[in-house]
Each structure stands twice: as C-alpha cells, then as structure tokens.
Design a protein around this motif. Sequence first.
Motif, PDB file in Angstrom:
ATOM      1  N   GLN A   1       0.865  -1.169   0.000  1.00 26.75           N
ATOM      2  CA  GLN A   1       0.000   0.000   0.000  1.00 26.75           C
ATOM      3  C   GLN A   1       0.903   1.220   0.000  1.00 26.75           C
ATOM      4  O   GLN A   1       1.667   1.422   0.939  1.00 26.75           O
ATOM      5  CB  GLN A   1      -0.950   0.001   1.195  1.00 26.75           C
ATOM      6  N   GLN A   2       0.821   1.996  -1.072  1.00 28.04           N
ATOM      7  CA  GLN A   2       1.661   3.171  -1.239  1.00 28.04           C
ATOM      8  C   GLN A   2       0.889   4.419  -0.834  1.00 28.04           C
ATOM      9  O   GLN A   2      -0.226   4.623  -1.346  1.00 28.04           O
ATOM     10  CB  GLN A   2       2.085   3.311  -2.703  1.00 28.04           C
ATOM     11  N   PRO A   3       1.437   5.254   0.026  1.00 34.17           N
ATOM     12  CA  PRO A   3       0.724   6.475   0.381  1.00 34.17           C
ATOM     13  C   PRO A   3       0.729   7.489  -0.774  1.00 34.17           C
ATOM     14  O   PRO A   3       1.684   7.560  -1.542  1.00 34.17           O
ATOM     15  CB  PRO A   3       1.520   7.016   1.583  1.00 34.17           C
ATOM     16  N   VAL A   4      -0.348   8.212  -0.880  1.00 38.81           N
ATOM     17  CA  VAL A   4      -0.480   9.315  -1.827  1.00 38.81           C
ATOM     18  C   VAL A   4      -0.538  10.579  -0.977  1.00 38.81           C
ATOM     19  O   VAL A   4      -1.333  10.665  -0.033  1.00 38.81           O
ATOM     20  CB  VAL A   4      -1.761   9.175  -2.675  1.00 38.81           C
ATOM     21  N   PHE A   5       0.280  11.557  -1.331  1.00 37.68           N
ATOM     22  CA  PHE A   5       0.337  12.781  -0.545  1.00 37.68           C
ATOM     23  C   PHE A   5      -0.389  13.914  -1.233  1.00 37.68           C
ATOM     24  O   PHE A   5      -0.521  13.935  -2.452  1.00 37.68           O
ATOM     25  CB  PHE A   5       1.803  13.174  -0.301  1.00 37.68           C
ATOM     26  N   GLN A   6      -0.844  14.847  -0.432  1.00 38.95           N
ATOM     27  CA  GLN A   6      -1.561  16.000  -0.921  1.00 38.95           C
ATOM     28  C   GLN A   6      -0.937  17.240  -0.294  1.00 38.95           C
ATOM     29  O   GLN A   6      -0.648  17.261   0.904  1.00 38.95           O
ATOM     30  CB  GLN A   6      -3.033  15.885  -0.517  1.00 38.95           C
ATOM     31  N   ALA A   7      -0.731  18.260  -1.112  1.00 35.53           N
ATOM     32  CA  ALA A   7      -0.229  19.541  -0.604  1.00 35.53           C
ATOM     33  C   ALA A   7      -1.426  20.396  -0.226  1.00 35.53           C
ATOM     34  O   ALA A   7      -2.340  20.565  -1.016  1.00 35.53           O
ATOM     35  CB  ALA A   7       0.626  20.235  -1.651  1.00 35.53           C
ATOM     36  N   VAL A   8      -1.413  20.932   1.005  1.00 35.07           N
ATOM     37  CA  VAL A   8      -2.500  21.751   1.497  1.00 35.07           C
ATOM     38  C   VAL A   8      -1.965  23.137   1.789  1.00 35.07           C
ATOM     39  O   VAL A   8      -0.980  23.295   2.523  1.00 35.07           O
ATOM     40  CB  VAL A   8      -3.109  21.136   2.790  1.00 35.07           C
TER      41      VAL A   8
END
Length: 187
Positions: free
Chosen positions: A178-185
């Motif tokens: 399971q690969q994390p997906v990142f989000q810029a906030v």
Amino acid sequence: RSLRSVRLRTKNDEYWYRPPELLALEGPRFARLRRELRRLQKQHVVSARPYRIEDLDSCLDLLRHWNETQGKCYPAVLDAAYAETTLRRFEEFSWEDLTGVVAEVEGEIRGFAFGGRLSAQLGHAFLLKADLEVPNLSAYTFLELLRMMSDYDWVNTGGDLRQTGLARWKQRLQPGRQQPVFQAVLR
C-alpha cells in the motif's frame, strides 16, 4: 521559505498487487478468495476474454445498470463519463496502453475491466464494473484483467476514495503493498 504555507498530508493509500502472487492464490492468506471463486464457478458458467469493440453495447448496458444501482450508493465512485469513453475509444490505443477484459456469465457479459501501462514494470487497473447480483464476479473479473497484465511486476489499482466497501474489497484481494499518496494543502 516560500513553502511555509504548504503542508503535506497523506491523502490515502494506493493498493498495489503482484500479479503472479495473486493469480497463484496459494497459501492461507488467499483461502477465503479461493473459496469465493470456487463458489462462483460452481453456481455459474463463467469465462473471460479480451474486450472487443463489438462488446460496446452490452458493456454500456452493464454500466448504466451499475450506475442506477451502485452509483446512487457511491457517488465518489461514479465514473460513468470516463468508463463510457474508455469503452467507446478502446480501439484508438495500443494493447499495452489500454488492456480490456469482459467476464461472461452463462454467455452474457456481466463484467468488464480495463488497465494499462504506467511504466515497464508498473501497470494500472483503473476501471472495473461487474454485476453485483453475481457474487464474487468482481474479484473474478479483476483476476482475469491481472492475468492479461501479468508481465508487470506490480499493478496499481489506485486508492479507495475513503469508501469503506471499496477499501474492504481491495483488502480482500491481499495487496502486496500500500503506497501512500500525498496531498499539498495551502494554509
């Protein structure tokens, strides 16, 4: 310094599968899935084959039925526009870029799935629709797509859109990673 107002957070996890491992279905971690697939094959005559443009009308009917029944329950998974585009424009792509499979039950198309190449080692399974009135057909359809994509080391199926049912379904297939997906906030 200009990035002080940006915070990274984990958006969700993507589910990655090793095709040879999942297709072998060996060992205790796949016992439940083996039972479910045996039950499907005991109750129905199921088969799979590559998608052909002649399957378009049957697949569009299945898509409409899925949207009418499941789309209401899962609006985040409502992907009718790109599913229809995939079905209609399939022939414009090479097999490596767009691989498709249909699952037939008693000779009638009741499921379809599509995937393609992200890199030489990584494929992506991005679309799966199956008639939920046929238990375990979605897992069967996914496995048949993986069979066609078995040259890849990994096949990514994306995230679960924070949908509990979709997360359970993807976990049931025992992802290898399971690969994390990142989000810029922006603050």
